[in-house]
Design an enzyme around this catalytic site. Structure first.
Site, PDB file in Angstrom:
ATOM      1  N   LYS A   1      -1.347   7.339 -19.827  1.00  0.00           N
ATOM      2  CA  LYS A   1      -1.924   7.473 -20.993  1.00  0.00           C
ATOM      3  C   LYS A   1      -1.544   7.625 -21.967  1.00  0.00           C
ATOM      4  O   LYS A   1      -1.296   7.176 -23.483  1.00  0.00           O
ATOM      5  CB  LYS A   1      -2.124   8.846 -20.635  1.00  0.00           C
ATOM      6  CG  LYS A   1      -3.746   9.755 -22.467  1.00  0.00           C
ATOM      7  CD  LYS A   1      -3.628  11.062 -21.796  1.00  0.00           C
ATOM      8  CE  LYS A   1      -4.500  11.532 -20.460  1.00  0.00           C
ATOM      9  NZ  LYS A   1      -4.777  12.183 -19.654  1.00  0.00           N
TER      10      LYS A   1
ATOM     11  N   ARG B   1      -1.203  16.875 -22.660  1.00  0.00           N
ATOM     12  CA  ARG B   1      -2.470  15.658 -21.745  1.00  0.00           C
ATOM     13  C   ARG B   1      -1.393  15.386 -20.336  1.00  0.00           C
ATOM     14  O   ARG B   1      -0.430  14.833 -20.822  1.00  0.00           O
ATOM     15  CB  ARG B   1      -3.546  14.827 -22.748  1.00  0.00           C
ATOM     16  CG  ARG B   1      -3.382  15.152 -23.838  1.00  0.00           C
ATOM     17  CD  ARG B   1      -3.792  15.014 -24.692  1.00  0.00           C
ATOM     18  NE  ARG B   1      -4.786  13.398 -24.216  1.00  0.00           N
ATOM     19  CZ  ARG B   1      -5.295  12.266 -24.691  1.00  0.00           C
ATOM     20  NH1 ARG B   1      -4.630  12.102 -25.807  1.00  0.00           N
ATOM     21  NH2 ARG B   1      -6.302  11.860 -24.366  1.00  0.00           N
TER      22      ARG B   1
ATOM     23  N   GLY C   1      -9.771  13.283 -13.182  1.00  0.00           N
ATOM     24  CA  GLY C   1      -9.750  14.420 -12.915  1.00  0.00           C
ATOM     25  C   GLY C   1      -8.959  15.411 -11.861  1.00  0.00           C
ATOM     26  O   GLY C   1      -9.233  16.642 -10.986  1.00  0.00           O
TER      27      GLY C   1
ATOM     28  N   MET D   1      -6.237  16.293 -12.470  1.00  0.00           N
ATOM     29  CA  MET D   1      -4.385  17.020 -13.322  1.00  0.00           C
ATOM     30  C   MET D   1      -4.833  17.283 -14.683  1.00  0.00           C
ATOM     31  O   MET D   1      -6.625  17.480 -15.091  1.00  0.00           O
ATOM     32  CB  MET D   1      -3.592  16.139 -14.022  1.00  0.00           C
ATOM     33  CG  MET D   1      -2.750  15.780 -12.283  1.00  0.00           C
ATOM     34  SD  MET D   1      -1.104  14.842 -12.481  1.00  0.00           S
ATOM     35  CE  MET D   1      -1.637  13.734 -13.393  1.00  0.00           C
TER      36      MET D   1
ATOM     37  N   ARG E   1      -7.815   2.401 -21.556  1.00  0.00           N
ATOM     38  CA  ARG E   1      -6.552   2.322 -20.298  1.00  0.00           C
ATOM     39  C   ARG E   1      -8.025   1.120 -20.249  1.00  0.00           C
ATOM     40  O   ARG E   1      -9.184   0.998 -20.055  1.00  0.00           O
ATOM     41  CB  ARG E   1      -6.942   3.125 -19.249  1.00  0.00           C
ATOM     42  CG  ARG E   1      -8.494   4.122 -19.230  1.00  0.00           C
ATOM     43  CD  ARG E   1      -7.966   5.287 -18.040  1.00  0.00           C
ATOM     44  NE  ARG E   1      -9.704   5.816 -18.779  1.00  0.00           N
ATOM     45  CZ  ARG E   1      -9.265   7.260 -18.277  1.00  0.00           C
ATOM     46  NH1 ARG E   1      -8.594   7.619 -17.358  1.00  0.00           N
ATOM     47  NH2 ARG E   1     -10.700   7.948 -18.352  1.00  0.00           N
TER      48      ARG E   1
ATOM     49  N   HIS F   1     -16.854   1.650  18.490  1.00  0.00           N
ATOM     50  CA  HIS F   1     -17.799   0.112  19.101  1.00  0.00           C
ATOM     51  C   HIS F   1     -19.073  -0.222  17.635  1.00  0.00           C
ATOM     52  O   HIS F   1     -19.192  -0.962  17.118  1.00  0.00           O
ATOM     53  CB  HIS F   1     -18.467   0.624  20.242  1.00  0.00           C
ATOM     54  CG  HIS F   1     -19.309  -0.426  20.874  1.00  0.00           C
ATOM     55  ND1 HIS F   1     -20.675  -0.062  20.391  1.00  0.00           N
ATOM     56  CD2 HIS F   1     -19.614  -1.385  21.205  1.00  0.00           C
ATOM     57  CE1 HIS F   1     -21.221  -0.968  21.466  1.00  0.00           C
ATOM     58  NE2 HIS F   1     -20.462  -2.319  21.094  1.00  0.00           N
TER      59      HIS F   1
ATOM     60  N   GLU G   1      -2.886 -13.156  22.068  1.00  0.00           N
ATOM     61  CA  GLU G   1      -3.139 -12.246  21.968  1.00  0.00           C
ATOM     62  C   GLU G   1      -2.200 -11.542  23.444  1.00  0.00           C
ATOM     63  O   GLU G   1      -2.360  -9.892  23.538  1.00  0.00           O
ATOM     64  CB  GLU G   1      -4.399 -11.696  22.135  1.00  0.00           C
ATOM     65  CG  GLU G   1      -4.788 -12.409  23.663  1.00  0.00           C
ATOM     66  CD  GLU G   1      -6.438 -12.460  23.983  1.00  0.00           C
ATOM     67  OE1 GLU G   1      -7.257 -11.213  23.155  1.00  0.00           O
ATOM     68  OE2 GLU G   1      -6.961 -13.542  24.634  1.00  0.00           O
TER      69      GLU G   1
ATOM     70  N   SER H   1      -5.037 -19.814  19.202  1.00  0.00           N
ATOM     71  CA  SER H   1      -5.754 -18.444  17.840  1.00  0.00           C
ATOM     72  C   SER H   1      -5.553 -17.577  18.489  1.00  0.00           C
ATOM     73  O   SER H   1      -5.822 -17.181  19.209  1.00  0.00           O
ATOM     74  CB  SER H   1      -7.315 -18.631  18.306  1.00  0.00           C
ATOM     75  OG  SER H   1      -8.400 -17.578  16.975  1.00  0.00           O
TER      76      SER H   1
ATOM     77  N   CYS I   1      -8.990 -14.870  14.894  1.00  0.00           N
ATOM     78  CA  CYS I   1      -9.744 -14.518  14.776  1.00  0.00           C
ATOM     79  C   CYS I   1     -10.188 -13.508  15.326  1.00  0.00           C
ATOM     80  O   CYS I   1     -11.009 -12.958  15.463  1.00  0.00           O
ATOM     81  CB  CYS I   1     -10.622 -15.831  16.133  1.00  0.00           C
ATOM     82  SG  CYS I   1      -9.893 -15.171  17.816  1.00  0.00           S
TER      83      CYS I   1
ATOM     84  N   TYR J   1      -6.088 -21.718   9.646  1.00  0.00           N
ATOM     85  CA  TYR J   1      -8.059 -20.933   9.051  1.00  0.00           C
ATOM     86  C   TYR J   1      -7.823 -19.712   9.514  1.00  0.00           C
ATOM     87  O   TYR J   1      -6.848 -19.285  10.062  1.00  0.00           O
ATOM     88  CB  TYR J   1      -9.177 -21.347   9.417  1.00  0.00           C
ATOM     89  CG  TYR J   1      -9.359 -21.401  10.823  1.00  0.00           C
ATOM     90  CD1 TYR J   1      -9.142 -20.194  11.117  1.00  0.00           C
ATOM     91  CD2 TYR J   1      -8.558 -22.091  11.863  1.00  0.00           C
ATOM     92  CE1 TYR J   1      -9.802 -20.222  13.079  1.00  0.00           C
ATOM     93  CE2 TYR J   1      -8.590 -22.017  13.502  1.00  0.00           C
ATOM     94  CZ  TYR J   1      -9.516 -21.149  13.721  1.00  0.00           C
ATOM     95  OH  TYR J   1      -9.258 -21.120  15.049  1.00  0.00           O
TER      96      TYR J   1
END
Ligand code: ADP
Ligand code: MG
Ligand code: MG
Length: 932
Positions: free
Chosen positions: A50, A120, A129, A131, A387, A505, A796, A815, A882, A902
């Protein structure tokens, strides 16, 4: 004299000597006014958003009431030094205030012609909202008569005074003092009640109908209430008011609301807030005065029209607080509901045209949509704030694209400006925000699957299926879901669970399908037996309608309006995505197990399938029996018999997927989960199976128990299954290759990539690779077709990463399965982490959930190693990811830097990944490191 008292006050709060070096000669106060400001828009860290923008507007020559900003460093100092101020502050404050007084031509605290001030708050990043702001400081029993005399407007002065009393009591005397009032017991509510009572007695509805005398009486009442309620007098002294106001803003930085907001938004505590002190201008002096809030473009639609609201004879937050229905700022902004209300454009055409020019100028200057606040005092327009405006996904995209078209910004900026997650909003129907505002929510949960859905409650997956078959729209409500529920989940419009988190899940499955889902709605008391939900004093039964807002994690009773998704007809979206595709280096694939998911993925721009999980196919109604027969068979023969039944159905699946992907690569993972996951869970089901299969119950039960594992995640799964039961993988490879050959014969191009899961040792892969090639060659030979296929592995396990130079010799591609990799690198079970991970985040032990965004330092380091070692052996080793992370923007950026080929994610996240990949490329190009 006033000045001296202020000095004394600040001293009395005691300035500590500790950091006097740090504070010597330091500039703590930045002045702005009359076309000149010490600060500018780039100084947000020091002046808050501000303050920095007030300075910037002043420099631009926009009319802003004079004032000064106390830096965020003072806030930091304040908290590091037992809530005291640096010594130099007093002098600097005095000097700045004197300059303001000079410009405004009146003095603060002057009984004849008092200057009033506002205090301010403003942090680096806006915390709406959270402060506090206090207006009209400087009104006292001494200055009130002077102001009345000057303005000749008693009503206005008492209106300003009652506002000061209310804000000051609330912000300074209650909140900043650390008083925690019970709900409805706060001082603001007490004062509001007094005002309501007064209106009621007078038989009026609007604040503006209160007379000067009413307000005068009300102010006296207010002071009494403050005294009795807070045990303290309202300070009748300008300096005390000012210091109280400044202190309260600093204090509010550590207020409960602000602290928890920062936690959610990840805003560091040490940023601190700045405080701007500013000369008051008044929108509440009568009909020639007004106040308003506006946006340089419509923030809901993104349309390039000036959009805003205003109120005549009003001050401060009246517009936002909804005290009166605000009027549209211009004719263009009128809706059916606001047709009858007069716009600023009609009421004060000259001022409107000034405002219009200023907003245009501000937007051009900041090159982004601005959210502005203004006040008109007796025919003069003042700007109070600007702003960058908040916006939804729809409008973010439209604005970015239209700003490129009008040459306000370039394509790179446009692409960086849209938050990838905002794309999501365009891909799902959504609950009409207006309806969401008007209706009370039934229960809140976690926003696990975005979009909106309407349906009738059912309590079991079976019911979901049967009802859906009848053509009913249903919402499946469960405590939590399990793999057996998937068919019912698929049939349902949306899923609602009482338990579980964002990685439960239900959440995973729903996200994969792009299905609306709310999880962890703890307040739900689900009585599945009697088919009743009790929640917040309400009772819902099977068949009752609910509306789900999966984007915000809210559930409503009844049927709310939904807005349809239609990205294919959204020209701005299409254009932005086209630019993204031109910019990115990463290819984007999708994780899809069914032909229809593969089709969806393609329409969203997927360039292949990065993960097709074969086990999901096993759960389908027509197969699960054969799968179980296969598992429960005691002999190789028995297994082969069951597998023979599965072969044609698997083949059909692959044909469907290959066709849908028509020439794009498809990575198919051979069976991965432990076998017991496919077995019935209850005695009854087991009994049924025993009857069906003609196998004695006891034998079945024993077999079932023998499959039990202590740590299934680390147990008999992945390639370990293929090694011990090669016939399973043989059947799968055969199905894949027969499908591929058949389609090749029909001139459909297919690129199967067969993926071996959970490899830790090169020998595992070598063995499974040999098996795969043996079967693949045999099938090709038999059908006399050559298919371009590859054999690769999922990375993995940490051991696979470390020995990647060996593993790469047996792999055509990698992958990263980052879900399992995260579990194994961290030694953390995703299904159990929900018990402590939230706590870890709360306590800042972990900044992020490693199952949502890749843990770059740990898991990421293993990935880096695997890439480097693998490509050392095979320069062009194709590598992708993946795991769920493949659709998460920060992880996508990391994958870009890892030089992966990818990323693969669920179909609905494909567009998000496309944008995130483009952003990563742009950031790399511009050398900008992402801030975190
Ligand atoms: P927030 O950060 O909550 O928007 P602000 O500091 O912007 O709080 O103050 C809220 C409102 O108070 C402003 O929109 C404006 O209408 C009013 N206000 C603040 N300072 C002044 C001032 N000096 N003169 C007139 N109105 C002011
Ligand atoms: Mg504001
Ligand atoms: Mg895995």
């Amino acid at each position: 004299m006033n000045r001296n008292r202020m000095k004394a006050k600040i001293k009395s709060i005691k300035s500590s000597d500790k950091s006097s070096e740090h504070s010597r000669n330091k500039k703590y106060v930045y002045f702005f006014g009359k076309g000149r400001a010490d600060g500018n828009a780039d100084m947000k860290n020091l002046l808050g958003g501000k303050g920095a923008n007030l300075a910037e507007m002043t420099n631009l020559g926009v009319t802003v009431p004079a004032g000064f900003t106390i830096t965020t460093e003072v806030c930091t100092y304040y908290y590091q030094n037992k809530q005291t101020y640096p010594r130099e502050l007093t002098k600097q404050l005095d000097a700045a205030l004197a300059r303001v007084e000079k410009i405004m031509g009146r003095k603060y605290g002057d009984p004849d012609d008092p200057l009033l001030l506002s205090v301010r708050s403003g942090a680096r990043r806006s915390m709406p909202g959270m402060m506090e702001t206090v207006l009209n400081l400087g009104l006292t029993t001494k200055t009130i008569p002077g102001l009345i005399k000057r303005t000749n407007n008693e009503r206005f002065v008492y209106d300003a005074y009652r506002r000061l009393l209310m804000m000051y009591a609330d912000v300074v005397m209650e909140k900043a003092a650390g008083i925690e009032a019970a709900d409805g017991e706060g001082i603001r509510q007490k004062l509001d009640q007094a005002m309501d009572l007064m209106k009621e007695r007078k038989g009026i509805h609007l604040d503006t109908d209160l007379t000067a005398n009413d307000l005068k009486v009300l102010c006296e009442q207010f002071k009494q209430i403050i005294k009795t309620h807070l045990n303290k007098e309202f300070p009748d002294d300008p300096q005390a008011q000012l210091l109280g106001g400044i202190g309260a803003v600093f204090q509010s930085w550590m207020g409960k609301r602000a602290v928890s907001y920062r936690q959610i938004e990840g805003i560091p505590e040490d940023w601190g807030t700045a405080v701007s002190v500013q000369a008051m201008v008044f929108g509440n002096t009568g009909d020639k005065s007004a106040t308003g809030v506006a946006f340089t473009r419509n923030p809901a639609t993104g349309e390039n029209v000036f959009y805003g609201e205003w109120l005549s004879n009003a001050q401060g937050e009246d517009v936002v607080a909804g005290i009166r229905t605000p009027n549209p700022v211009n004719k263009a902004g009128k809706t059916a509901d606001t047709q009858h209300l007069i716009s600023l454009e009609e009421m004060m055409p000259d001022l409107y045209s000034q405002l219009f020019k200023i907003q245009k100028r501000l937007e051009r200057h900041y090159t982004d949509m601005q959210d502005i606040e203004f006040t008109i005092e007796e025919g003069k327009l003042w700007m109070l704030q600007t702003r960058t405006g908040k916006r939804n996904g729809q409008s973010a995209i439209r604005m970015a694209v239209e700003m490129v078209e009008s040459r306000l910004i370039n394509r790179e900026t446009a692409l960086l400006r849209v938050n990838p997650d905002q794309i999501d909003e365009l891909l799902h129907p959504s609950v009409d925000p207006e309806a969401g505002k008007k209706n009370p929510e039934l229960v809140k949960g976690l926003p696990a699957g975005p979009g909106g859905a309407i349906g009738r409650i059912v309590f079991t997956a079976d019911d979901a299926e049967t009802w859906a078959k009848r053509g009913e729209k249903v919402i499946l409500v469960r405590n939590e879901t399990s793999p057996e529920d998937v068919r019912g989940m698929h049939a349902a419009e949306a899923i609602l669970t009482a338990k579980g988190g964002m990685t439960s899940h239900a959440a995973l499955v729903a996200r994969g399908w792009g299905k609306c889902c709310v999880v962890g709605a703890n307040a739900l008391d689900i009585d599945a037996q009697n088919k009743i939900i009790r929640v917040n004093g309400r009772e819902l039964r099977e068949g009752d309608w609910v509306t789900m807002d999966g984007t915000r994690g809210r559930v409503f009773e009844g049927q709310l309006k939904l807005l349809p998704a239609d990205p294919a007809n959204n020209p701005w979206y299409l254009k932005l995505m086209k630019w993204a595709d031109q910019m990115r280096k990463l290819k984007i694939r999708a994780n899809a197990d069914r032909p229809e998911d593969a089709k969806t993925a393609r329409t969203f721009g997927a360039e292949g399938i990065g993960l097709c999980r074969t086990e999901h196919m096993f759960f389908e109604a027509d197969r699960i029996r054969s799968v179980r027969e296969m598992i429960l068979a005691d002999t190789l023969e028995g297994r082969q018999k069951a597998l023979a039944k599965l072969l044609p159905v698997q083949k059909e699946d692959f044909i469907g997927i290959f066709k849908a992907m028509d020439g794009l690569p498809v990575t198919i993972r051979l069976l991965d989960p432990p076998l017991h996951e496919f077995l019935p869970k209850t005695e009854e089901e087991l009994q049924e199976l025993s009857r069906d299969m003609g196998v004695p119950f006891a034998a079945l039960k024993a077999k079932n128990e023998s499959l039990h594992e202590f740590n299934p995640m680390l147990g008999h799964r992945g390639c370990r299954l293929g090694i011990t039961y090669p016939e399973i993988y043989e059947m799968q490879v055969q199905a894949i290759m027969e499908a591929a050959c058949e389609l090749t014969q029909q001139k459909v191009k297919v690129i199967p990539e067969i993926m071996i899961p959970l490899v830790g040792h090169v020998n595992e892969l070598a063995s499974m690779r040999a098996l795969t090639i043996r079967i693949a060659e045999a099938v090709q030979k038999k059908s006399r077709v050559k298919v371009n296929y590859m054999v690769g592995t999922m990375i993995e396990l940490p051991r696979a990463c470390i020995t990647s130079d060996e593993i790469a010799t047996q792999a055509d591609f990698y992958s990263f399965g980052t879900n399992d990799l995260t579990q194994t690198v961290y030694g953390l079970s995703r299904d159990d982490a929900g018990r402590f991970l939230p706590y870890y985040q709360e306590k800042h032990i972990l900044q992020d959930d490693p199952f949502i965004t890749i843990d770059i330092e740990g898991v990421g380091a293993f990935m880096k190693l695997a890439v480097e070692k693998g490509r050392k052996v095979k320069k062009n080793l194709k590598i992708g990811i993946c795991g769920e992370h493949g659709g998460e923007p920060r992880s996508v950026e990391f994958c870009h830097y890892l030089n992966l080929d990818y990323v693969s994610c669920s179909p609905f996240r494909v567009p998000i990944a496309r944008l995130a990949a483009a952003q990563a490329a742009i950031k790399e190009k511009t050398g900008k490191k992402r801030k975190r």
